[in-house]
Design an enzyme around this catalytic site. Structure first.
Site, short mmCIF file in Angstrom:
data_model
loop_
_atom_site.label_atom_id
_atom_site.label_comp_id
_atom_site.label_asym_id
_atom_site.label_seq_id
_atom_site.Cartn_x
_atom_site.Cartn_y
_atom_site.Cartn_z
N GLY A 78 0.76 -1.25 0.00
CA GLY A 78 0.00 0.00 0.00
C GLY A 78 0.79 1.29 0.00
O GLY A 78 0.20 2.36 0.15
N TRP B 247 2.44 2.92 -2.46
CA TRP B 247 2.15 3.82 -3.58
C TRP B 247 0.79 4.48 -3.35
O TRP B 247 0.60 5.66 -3.64
CB TRP B 247 2.15 3.07 -4.92
CG TRP B 247 3.52 2.91 -5.51
CD1 TRP B 247 4.70 2.78 -4.82
CD2 TRP B 247 3.86 2.87 -6.90
NE1 TRP B 247 5.74 2.65 -5.71
CE2 TRP B 247 5.26 2.69 -6.98
CE3 TRP B 247 3.13 2.93 -8.09
CZ2 TRP B 247 5.94 2.61 -8.21
CZ3 TRP B 247 3.80 2.85 -9.31
CH2 TRP B 247 5.18 2.69 -9.36
N ASP C 197 -5.06 -5.76 -6.14
CA ASP C 197 -3.88 -6.62 -5.95
C ASP C 197 -4.35 -8.05 -5.63
O ASP C 197 -5.48 -8.26 -5.18
CB ASP C 197 -3.00 -6.10 -4.80
CG ASP C 197 -1.57 -6.65 -4.86
OD1 ASP C 197 -0.64 -5.85 -5.12
OD2 ASP C 197 -1.38 -7.88 -4.69
N ASP D 264 -7.07 -10.76 -9.38
CA ASP D 264 -6.02 -10.90 -10.38
C ASP D 264 -6.40 -10.00 -11.56
O ASP D 264 -7.51 -10.09 -12.07
CB ASP D 264 -5.97 -12.37 -10.84
CG ASP D 264 -4.85 -12.62 -11.83
OD1 ASP D 264 -4.46 -11.69 -12.57
OD2 ASP D 264 -4.37 -13.77 -11.87
N ASP E 272 2.72 -1.08 -10.21
CA ASP E 272 4.00 -1.53 -9.64
C ASP E 272 3.97 -3.05 -9.59
O ASP E 272 4.71 -3.67 -8.83
CB ASP E 272 4.14 -0.92 -8.23
CG ASP E 272 5.56 -0.98 -7.69
OD1 ASP E 272 6.51 -1.07 -8.50
OD2 ASP E 272 5.73 -0.96 -6.46
N LYS F 213 5.92 -0.65 -13.85
CA LYS F 213 7.20 -1.32 -13.61
C LYS F 213 7.42 -2.37 -14.69
O LYS F 213 6.51 -3.10 -15.05
CB LYS F 213 7.17 -1.99 -12.24
CG LYS F 213 8.33 -2.95 -12.03
CD LYS F 213 8.81 -3.02 -10.64
CE LYS F 213 7.86 -3.75 -9.70
NZ LYS F 213 8.28 -3.47 -8.32
C1 LIG Z 1 6.28 -4.70 -5.61
S1 LIG Z 1 4.68 -5.14 -5.07
C2 LIG Z 1 3.83 -3.61 -5.11
C3 LIG Z 1 4.21 -2.65 -4.03
C4 LIG Z 1 3.23 -1.50 -3.89
N1 LIG Z 1 3.28 -0.63 -5.06
C5 LIG Z 1 3.51 -0.66 -2.68
O1 LIG Z 1 4.08 0.42 -2.84
O2 LIG Z 1 3.15 -1.07 -1.58
C6 LIG Z 1 4.03 -5.98 -6.46
C7 LIG Z 1 2.59 -6.43 -6.30
O3 LIG Z 1 2.08 -6.86 -7.57
C8 LIG Z 1 1.04 -7.76 -7.28
N2 LIG Z 1 0.64 -8.52 -8.49
C9 LIG Z 1 1.42 -9.32 -9.24
N3 LIG Z 1 0.69 -9.89 -10.23
C10 LIG Z 1 -0.58 -9.41 -10.10
C11 LIG Z 1 -1.79 -9.63 -10.81
N4 LIG Z 1 -1.84 -10.49 -11.86
N5 LIG Z 1 -2.90 -8.99 -10.42
C12 LIG Z 1 -2.86 -8.14 -9.35
N6 LIG Z 1 -1.74 -7.90 -8.63
C13 LIG Z 1 -0.61 -8.52 -9.00
C14 LIG Z 1 1.64 -8.65 -6.19
O4 LIG Z 1 0.64 -9.33 -5.47
C15 LIG Z 1 2.41 -7.61 -5.36
O5 LIG Z 1 1.70 -7.23 -4.21
#
Ligand SMILES: C[S@@+](CC[C@H](N)C(=O)[O-])C[C@H]1O[C@@H](n2cnc3c(N)ncnc32)[C@H](O)[C@@H]1O
Length: 198
Positions: A50, A52, A70, A92, A112, A152
């Site tokens: 959370g 961002w 997420d 998803d 992200d 990203k």
């Molecule tokens: C690096 S973290 C994000 C950090 C977040 N921006 C923060 O600042 O707290 C990457 C996130 O991408 C999510 N993610 C990956 N594939 C996903 C998908 N297909 N659908 C939704 N979320 C996804 C993961 O569950 C993970 O929590």
């Protein structure tokens, strides 16, 4: 230098009440491109835990709105926050029904998202590219013309294709590696500024 999970940004995030050190990456992008404006509507993909969303909500103020999605839940109260103008969904992004993108069209789409790493750089890069292509598909449907995207991307063989797909949709685009990205990481951010009308 060896990987240090409790580096400068980690300590700063802890001190400043951010849920993750990633906050400083968006902060740096925002300082440069001012993608988020007060009162805007933001879609935050891959928003857990959370940080961002925390950065975005500070800029948005009470008149803005944030939709976060997420695979994992977000609990802003863990940072002592209550935001009436943020709604989070566990889903998803590849299967999220269209009606869940509430308050669309958005002014900004942030992603992200990162795949769970497998140890195979090629597999991880391909999955990251797939996530970015999905985000770009969503910008076609959910981002207003003139809106911005931040995503990203793990740099790999297909990165050029993602860059070209961004270029065709936005008036300008930028590849940027914030200072907060760990040295050993191959992630960068692609920023698309001013979505072209369809
Ligand atoms: C690096 S973290 C994000 C950090 C977040 N921006 C923060 O600042 O707290 C990457 C996130 O991408 C999510 N993610 C990956 N594939 C996903 C998908 N297909 N659908 C939704 N979320 C996804 C993961 O569950 C993970 O929590």
């Amino acid at each position: 230098m060896a990987y240090n999970p409790q580096d400068h940004y980690f300590k700063m995030a802890k001190k400043e009440g951010y849920l993750a050190r990633s906050a400083y990456k968006l902060d740096e992008i925002q300082k440069r491109w001012r993608v988020i404006r007060a009162g805007a509507k933001v879609l935050d993909l891959g928003c857990a835990p959370g940080s961002w969303s925390q950065v975005a909500l500070k800029i948005l103020g009470p008149k803005g709105f944030l939709r976060g999605i997420d695979l994992k839940p977000v609990d802003l109260s863990a940072a002592g926050l209550r935001a009436n103008n943020a709604q989070f969904l566990v889903s998803d992004i590849f299967t999220t029904p269209k009606e869940q993108f509430i308050e669309a069209p958005y002014d900004v789409i942030l992603s992200d998202m990162a795949p769970q790493t497998t140890g195979s750089a090629i597999t991880d890069q391909t999955r990251s590219e797939e996530l970015c292509m999905k985000v770009l598909e969503l910008t076609d449907e959910l981002l207003r013309p003139g809106g911005h995207v931040v995503m990203k991307l793990f740099m790999g063989g297909g990165a050029k294709q993602v860059e070209l797909a961004t270029k065709s949709r936005f008036q300008s685009h930028h590849l940027f590696r914030p200072k907060g990205v760990r040295k050993e990481s191959f992630e960068i951010y692609l920023i698309g500024v001013n979505r072209r009308p369809n």
